[in-house]
Design an enzyme around this catalytic site. Structure first.
Site, PDB file in Angstrom:
ATOM      1  CE  LYS A 120      46.361  35.857  35.967  1.00  0.00           C
ATOM      2  NZ  LYS A 120      45.573  35.590  37.147  1.00  0.00           N
ATOM      3  CD  GLU A 171      47.001  40.886  41.344  1.00  0.00           C
ATOM      4  OE1 GLU A 171      46.014  40.458  41.982  1.00  0.00           O
ATOM      5  OE2 GLU A 171      47.104  40.777  40.112  1.00  0.00           O
TER       6      GLU A 171
END
Length: 293
Positions: free
Chosen positions: A164, A171
């Site tokens: 993550k 991102e």
């Protein structure tokens, strides 16, 4: 199955609803008693049948540590704690060791989906033993998006949050690229409709993505983003990604630059640019601007 869920904020509250819609029982606890199902962690544990699974969705660091410490005293051997917050993967190893001393399993789970997760499902990246993961699997299946993808057993304890973390680093870089392209288009005299250019990219281009869709949504709300201040916070995972890259000698120029760009957004009067302006004036006689009083 039955699940205890600790932390019912923007993510946790919607996760509780999605799991319930799948037919499972969720007992939720939050310090805000207006949204909680029980008044304490002790009451939450008491309402679950063994082997219990308790999912923690609280801020990383001290809040997660204190919650896991309390659960360690309340749960029994064979129970499992899931940390679904944005904890650092090195904390997972510590928590797993502490709980293992009491015979309690531990699974770390990176969760992506934000406020859209209730409807679209949550992308899940989890780490832990196959035995512990199996006890949580019905909840993973309830939370994940429809279809084949969106959920992965990433490896041993810590792998879920590490995955993550890297996801969030990517991102950062993707958002920075969209932001830089948008600013350049806005600056060009020949370009008359930046919003519609972004919209046109939603079909047929190699950069079409959910982030692009969200950018178009934002431009529909405020075409030139005039109502926003140019400030962007960071959750910490971008920093951890860069630190992990250093530890593993992996070059991450794009992700690192995107993190530093966020730092620059917090400077209304950049100290570095003062020196750049001074040097340009010194060697080339370039004009400088005085600070407004």
């Amino acid at each position: 199955m039955e699940l205890g869920l600790v932390g019912l904020g923007k993510m946790g509250g919607n996760m509780r609803e999605r799991i319930r819609r799948a037919g499972h029982t969720v007992v939720g606890y939050d310090r805000n008693q207006d949204i909680a199902d029980v008044a304490s962690l002790e009451e939450l544990v008491g309402k679950l049948k063994g082997p219990r699974v308790v999912w923690v969705m609280v801020p990383h660091g001290a809040a997660t540590q204190s919650t896991i410490d309390e659960l360690a005293e309340l749960l029994s051997p064979g129970d499992v704690v899931v940390d679904g917050g944005n904890s650092r993967w090195t904390d997972d190893e510590k928590h797993a060791k502490e709980l293992a001393e009491k015979g309690i399993g531990f699974v770390d789970c990176g969760v992506s989906g934000g406020v859209w997760g209730l409807t679209n499902g949550y992308a899940l990246m989890y780490g832990g033993s196959a035995e512990d993961v199996a006890k949580v699997q019905p909840v993973f299946d309830a939370l994940k998006p429809e279809g084949e993808f969106g959920s992965v057993h990433a490896g041993k304890v810590g792998a879920g949050h590490f995955a993550k973390m890297v996801h969030n680093g990517i991102e950062y870089a993707m958002m920075q690229s969209f932001a830089e392209g948008w600013e350049l288009l806005e600056a060009a005299d020949s370009v008359t409709d930046v919003r519609e250019i972004f919209r046109s990219w939603q079909e047929g281009t190699v950069i079409r993505s959910w982030l692009l869709d969200l950018a178009v949504n934002a431009l529909d709300d405020d075409e030139h983003l005039a109502d926003l201040r140019g400030y962007a916070a960071d959750s910490g995972e971008g920093r951890w990604t860069v630190e992990a890259a250093i530890d593993n000698a992996v070059p991450l120029p794009a992700i690192t630059a995107s993190l530093f760009a966020r730092f620059s957004s917090r400077q209304e009067d950049s100290p570095q640019m003062k020196m750049i302006a001074a040097l340009r004036n010194q060697f080339g006689g370039h004009a400088v601007e005085s600070k407004k009083k």
